[in-house]
Design a protein around this motif. Structure first.
Motif, PDB file in Angstrom:
ATOM      1  N   ILE A   1       0.867  -1.182   0.000  1.00  0.00           N
ATOM      2  CA  ILE A   1       0.000   0.000   0.000  1.00  0.00           C
ATOM      3  C   ILE A   1       0.901   1.228   0.000  1.00  0.00           C
ATOM      4  O   ILE A   1       1.897   1.279   0.722  1.00  0.00           O
ATOM      5  N   ASN A   2       0.586   2.176  -0.848  1.00  0.00           N
ATOM      6  CA  ASN A   2       1.359   3.412  -0.916  1.00  0.00           C
ATOM      7  C   ASN A   2       0.428   4.594  -1.149  1.00  0.00           C
ATOM      8  O   ASN A   2      -0.696   4.423  -1.623  1.00  0.00           O
ATOM      9  N   CYS A   3       0.946   5.779  -0.846  1.00  0.00           N
ATOM     10  CA  CYS A   3       0.235   7.015  -1.181  1.00  0.00           C
ATOM     11  C   CYS A   3       0.935   7.698  -2.347  1.00  0.00           C
ATOM     12  O   CYS A   3       2.172   7.687  -2.440  1.00  0.00           O
ATOM     13  N   VAL A   4       0.128   8.303  -3.195  1.00  0.00           N
ATOM     14  CA  VAL A   4       0.635   9.141  -4.272  1.00  0.00           C
ATOM     15  C   VAL A   4       0.192  10.567  -3.937  1.00  0.00           C
ATOM     16  O   VAL A   4      -0.988  10.803  -3.671  1.00  0.00           O
ATOM     17  N   ALA A   5       1.146  11.488  -3.910  1.00  0.00           N
ATOM     18  CA  ALA A   5       0.812  12.866  -3.544  1.00  0.00           C
ATOM     19  C   ALA A   5       1.064  13.801  -4.723  1.00  0.00           C
ATOM     20  O   ALA A   5       2.203  14.210  -4.968  1.00  0.00           O
ATOM     21  N   PRO A   6      -0.001  14.139  -5.473  1.00  0.00           N
ATOM     22  CA  PRO A   6       0.198  15.034  -6.621  1.00  0.00           C
ATOM     23  C   PRO A   6       0.427  16.478  -6.174  1.00  0.00           C
ATOM     24  O   PRO A   6      -0.081  16.912  -5.137  1.00  0.00           O
ATOM     25  N   GLY A   7       1.178  17.199  -7.008  1.00  0.00           N
ATOM     26  CA  GLY A   7       1.323  18.647  -6.821  1.00  0.00           C
ATOM     27  C   GLY A   7       0.324  19.345  -7.727  1.00  0.00           C
ATOM     28  O   GLY A   7      -0.858  18.980  -7.749  1.00  0.00           O
ATOM     29  N   PHE A   8       0.787  20.318  -8.510  1.00  0.00           N
ATOM     30  CA  PHE A   8      -0.117  21.053  -9.410  1.00  0.00           C
ATOM     31  C   PHE A   8      -0.298  20.229 -10.691  1.00  0.00           C
ATOM     32  O   PHE A   8       0.640  20.037 -11.460  1.00  0.00           O
ATOM     33  N   ILE A   9      -1.516  19.745 -10.891  1.00  0.00           N
ATOM     34  CA  ILE A   9      -1.819  18.945 -12.088  1.00  0.00           C
ATOM     35  C   ILE A   9      -2.857  19.706 -12.923  1.00  0.00           C
ATOM     36  O   ILE A   9      -3.806  20.278 -12.377  1.00  0.00           O
ATOM     37  N   GLU A  10      -2.654  19.731 -14.235  1.00  0.00           N
ATOM     38  CA  GLU A  10      -3.569  20.465 -15.128  1.00  0.00           C
ATOM     39  C   GLU A  10      -4.881  19.689 -15.249  1.00  0.00           C
ATOM     40  O   GLU A  10      -4.965  18.710 -15.998  1.00  0.00           O
ATOM     41  N   THR A  11      -5.876  20.099 -14.482  1.00  0.00           N
ATOM     42  CA  THR A  11      -7.189  19.446 -14.542  1.00  0.00           C
ATOM     43  C   THR A  11      -8.268  20.535 -14.578  1.00  0.00           C
ATOM     44  O   THR A  11      -7.975  21.723 -14.432  1.00  0.00           O
ATOM     45  N   GLU A  12      -9.513  20.106 -14.713  1.00  0.00           N
ATOM     46  CA  GLU A  12     -10.640  21.050 -14.675  1.00  0.00           C
ATOM     47  C   GLU A  12     -10.604  21.813 -13.355  1.00  0.00           C
ATOM     48  O   GLU A  12     -10.910  22.999 -13.296  1.00  0.00           O
TER      49      GLU A  12
ATOM     50  N   GLU B   1       6.028  -5.775 -10.267  1.00  0.00           N
ATOM     51  CA  GLU B   1       7.444  -5.444 -10.039  1.00  0.00           C
ATOM     52  C   GLU B   1       7.666  -4.348  -9.010  1.00  0.00           C
ATOM     53  O   GLU B   1       8.799  -3.932  -8.795  1.00  0.00           O
ATOM     54  N   SER B   2       6.586  -3.841  -8.402  1.00  0.00           N
ATOM     55  CA  SER B   2       6.790  -2.790  -7.397  1.00  0.00           C
ATOM     56  C   SER B   2       6.745  -3.370  -5.982  1.00  0.00           C
ATOM     57  O   SER B   2       6.548  -2.631  -5.017  1.00  0.00           O
ATOM     58  N   SER B   3       6.994  -4.680  -5.852  1.00  0.00           N
ATOM     59  CA  SER B   3       6.858  -5.308  -4.525  1.00  0.00           C
ATOM     60  C   SER B   3       7.849  -4.736  -3.508  1.00  0.00           C
ATOM     61  O   SER B   3       7.640  -4.856  -2.304  1.00  0.00           O
ATOM     62  N   GLY B   4       8.920  -4.107  -3.979  1.00  0.00           N
ATOM     63  CA  GLY B   4       9.909  -3.544  -3.045  1.00  0.00           C
ATOM     64  C   GLY B   4       9.492  -2.189  -2.480  1.00  0.00           C
ATOM     65  O   GLY B   4      10.162  -1.652  -1.599  1.00  0.00           O
ATOM     66  N   VAL B   5       8.410  -1.629  -3.008  1.00  0.00           N
ATOM     67  CA  VAL B   5       8.006  -0.270  -2.602  1.00  0.00           C
ATOM     68  C   VAL B   5       6.688  -0.356  -1.852  1.00  0.00           C
ATOM     69  O   VAL B   5       5.656  -0.678  -2.442  1.00  0.00           O
ATOM     70  N   SER B   6       6.702  -0.118  -0.566  1.00  0.00           N
ATOM     71  CA  SER B   6       5.451  -0.157   0.199  1.00  0.00           C
ATOM     72  C   SER B   6       5.532   0.760   1.410  1.00  0.00           C
ATOM     73  O   SER B   6       6.625   1.145   1.847  1.00  0.00           O
ATOM     74  N   ALA B   7       4.353   1.126   1.919  1.00  0.00           N
ATOM     75  CA  ALA B   7       4.215   1.955   3.119  1.00  0.00           C
ATOM     76  C   ALA B   7       4.869   3.322   2.947  1.00  0.00           C
ATOM     77  O   ALA B   7       5.406   3.890   3.889  1.00  0.00           O
ATOM     78  N   GLN B   8       4.852   3.832   1.713  1.00  0.00           N
ATOM     79  CA  GLN B   8       5.517   5.105   1.433  1.00  0.00           C
ATOM     80  C   GLN B   8       4.559   6.095   0.781  1.00  0.00           C
ATOM     81  O   GLN B   8       3.498   5.722   0.283  1.00  0.00           O
ATOM     82  N   THR B   9       4.991   7.351   0.755  1.00  0.00           N
ATOM     83  CA  THR B   9       4.287   8.382  -0.011  1.00  0.00           C
ATOM     84  C   THR B   9       5.249   8.890  -1.075  1.00  0.00           C
ATOM     85  O   THR B   9       6.371   9.297  -0.763  1.00  0.00           O
ATOM     86  N   ILE B  10       4.813   8.833  -2.319  1.00  0.00           N
ATOM     87  CA  ILE B  10       5.657   9.340  -3.407  1.00  0.00           C
ATOM     88  C   ILE B  10       4.949  10.529  -4.041  1.00  0.00           C
ATOM     89  O   ILE B  10       3.768  10.449  -4.396  1.00  0.00           O
ATOM     90  N   ARG B  11       5.669  11.612  -4.157  1.00  0.00           N
ATOM     91  CA  ARG B  11       5.068  12.817  -4.738  1.00  0.00           C
ATOM     92  C   ARG B  11       5.243  12.836  -6.250  1.00  0.00           C
ATOM     93  O   ARG B  11       6.273  12.418  -6.772  1.00  0.00           O
ATOM     94  N   VAL B  12       4.224  13.322  -6.928  1.00  0.00           N
ATOM     95  CA  VAL B  12       4.327  13.537  -8.376  1.00  0.00           C
ATOM     96  C   VAL B  12       4.021  15.020  -8.560  1.00  0.00           C
ATOM     97  O   VAL B  12       2.885  15.430  -8.729  1.00  0.00           O
TER      98      VAL B  12
END
Ligand code: NAD
Length: 455
Positions: free
Chosen positions: A386-397, A436-447
């Motif tokens: 389980i991971n979190c994805v933290a977006p910054g400024f994304i061009e959306t409506e 293939e992302s089994s090595g990445v868990s319990a983290q927050t990755i910013r985009v």
């Protein structure tokens, strides 16, 4: 050309408008390179890759093998002929254990800096600081983070990125997925990020087919538009059957998307008391395993704290946090997540850095990071990440509606001087959804293009 809604990218590249942009001292964002379609087995084919290592490093062989299997043309750096530009640089610094060895970062990178192609990818590997008990060894490992964050800021104006993989000694066999993502244009808007690659989560046999999620079942909440829609499309491209969930008011858009993707739609307000049961019953009619669960639905109700009503606070908590916890409890009780399953929660850089007027939103999004880090430890033994994805400024409506000056500030205050696209978020979610992302868990990755907000 990638579709975007940032005219400054075109003006800066224009023959006549480019000099005006320079004269006015405006930022000159580069049109970022992105990939279309699903991953290819030879994702890095024909790319020039400079590879090097600090003496005594432990990941170099695995790195070279992985890059070559992806079709990359691996060459020893910093020795490089001047005729061709370097598109990808991978430096294994897992052997950095003292002050002297840190100097090898400088020695390796200085000659390469003027040979980098536009939109180059730089990946540095370091020992996991938590595995370095000696203070000096840990100093060396964490010092590399300062180096990579700085490198990312220096190369960002050319559309390039730099990221750090903290790789555990026992996890070098888990590098394929992270290298494929961070060395390719899939990670166009992820920069300056330290990501841990560990071995706590049991791996499952990886599907080496080109379509890596073929036959898998994915749920995406809030799929009718924006980032959820982009994510559903991206997961379907990798072969997943996507169950698109959104509020009943969005049913028309939801049905259309599900039909287009060969998936299914479920019109459901995730905050309703029976939503977890309805979702689980819906799933159990189709499958015993939920392979990918993306908690994307989220809302804002912004007000300065002095004016924040109870309703505004509670609604944001209900959608952004409580619904996720309740759905997870029901999914767990039904045993739907099994070895190899992946869960991803959409957080936000507001949750990392805070944002005036968003006390409710930032609380809910920061809470998700803590939730994922603790839940990740519980799920690891079962082979689930389980991971979190933290977006910054994304061009959306949503961001189109922000007043011009605030929008421009949000869009430019990052190393790449531009906003990201929904596709960039979908790429990061997809990477985290792959076997293939089994090595990445319990983290927050910013985009976030290395936004100046937060760490
Ligand atoms: P959006 O408003 O465009 O889409 C959100 C979707 O969630 C909508 O389709 C909406 O109907 C659905 N939804 C809302 N409440 C729901 C409920 N109770 N039940 C079911 N569905 C519900 O938002 P977006 O920009 O695509 O953002 C998606 C996620 O990413 C959110 O969690 C948001 O907080 C997060 N995020 C977005 C940005 C950005 O720049 N767009 C930045 C940081 C974080």
């Amino acid at each position: 050309m990638t579709p975007h809604s940032d005219p400054l990218i075109d003006y800066a590249a224009g023959r006549w408008t480019g000099p005006v942009v320079r004269f006015l001292g405006l930022p000159k964002p580069v049109q970022l390179k992105r990939e279309a379609g699903p991953y290819r087995l030879n994702e890095l084919e024909n790319h020039n890759i400079a590879v090097g290592a600090v003496e005594g490093s432990y990941a170099l062989d695995a790195v070279k093998q992985a890059l070559q299997q992806m079709g990359g043309m691996v060459r020893p750096g910093p020795v490089w002929d001047n005729s061709s530009k370097v598109e990808i640089v991978v430096f294994d610094a897992t052997g950095c254990r003292d002050v002297a060895s840190l100097s090898q970062l400088r020695t390796f990178f200085v000659p390469l800096m003027r040979q980098l192609a536009e939109c180059a990818r730089i990946v540095v590997l370091a020992a996991d600081p938590l595995e370095c008990e000696q203070p000096v060894a840990r100093a060396a490992a964490t010092g590399i983070e300062g180096f990579v964050r700085t490198l990312a800021k220096e190369v960002g104006r050319k559309g390039s990125t730099a990221n750090l993989l903290y790789v555990s000694r026992d996890a070098v066999d888990r590098l394929d997925g992270p290298l494929r993502f961070f060395c390719s244009h899939r990670s166009a808007y992820v920069s300056g990020r330290p990501v841990r690659v560990g071995n706590e989560v049991k791996p499952v046999t990886s599907n080496k087919e080109a379509l890596r999620l073929k036959g898998k079942i994915a749920v995406v909440t809030g799929a009718a538009r924006g980032l959820g829609q982009a994510t559903a499309i991206r997961l379907a491209e990798e072969g997943a059957k996507v169950i698109c969930v959104d509020v009943p008011g969005a049913k028309a858009a939801l049905d259309e998307l599900a039909a287009q993707l060969g998936g299914e739609s479920l019109a459901l307000d995730i905050t309703s008391a029976d939503a977890p049961t309805i979702l689980v019953q819906f799933l159990l009619k189709k499958t015993q395993v939920l392979d990918v669960l993306v908690h994307n639905a989220g809302i804002t109700r912004d007000k300065m704290l002095a004016n924040m009503t109870e309703a505004q606070w509670e609604l944001v908590m209900a959608v952004n946090l409580k619904a996720i916890i309740d759905i997870d409890a029901a999914v767990d009780a039904a045993g739907l997540l099994q070895a190899g399953s992946r869960e991803i929660c959409l957080s936000s850089i507001s949750g990392v850095a805070g944002n005036a007027g968003q006390s409710n939103y930032a609380t809910s999004k920061a809470a998700l990071m803590g939730y994922a880090s603790a839940r990740g430890k519980l799920l690891a033994a079962d082979g689930i990440t389980i991971n979190c994805v933290a977006p910054g400024f994304i061009e959306t409506e949503m961001t189109k509606k922000i007043p011009l000056m605030i929008r421009e500030a949000g869009r430019r205050m990052n190393a790449l001087s531009q906003g990201g696209l929904p596709r960039d978020v979908a790429e990061l979610v997809t990477f985290l959804a792959l076997p293939e992302s089994s090595g990445v868990s319990a983290q927050t990755i910013r985009v976030c293009g290395q936004a100046m907000l937060g760490a």
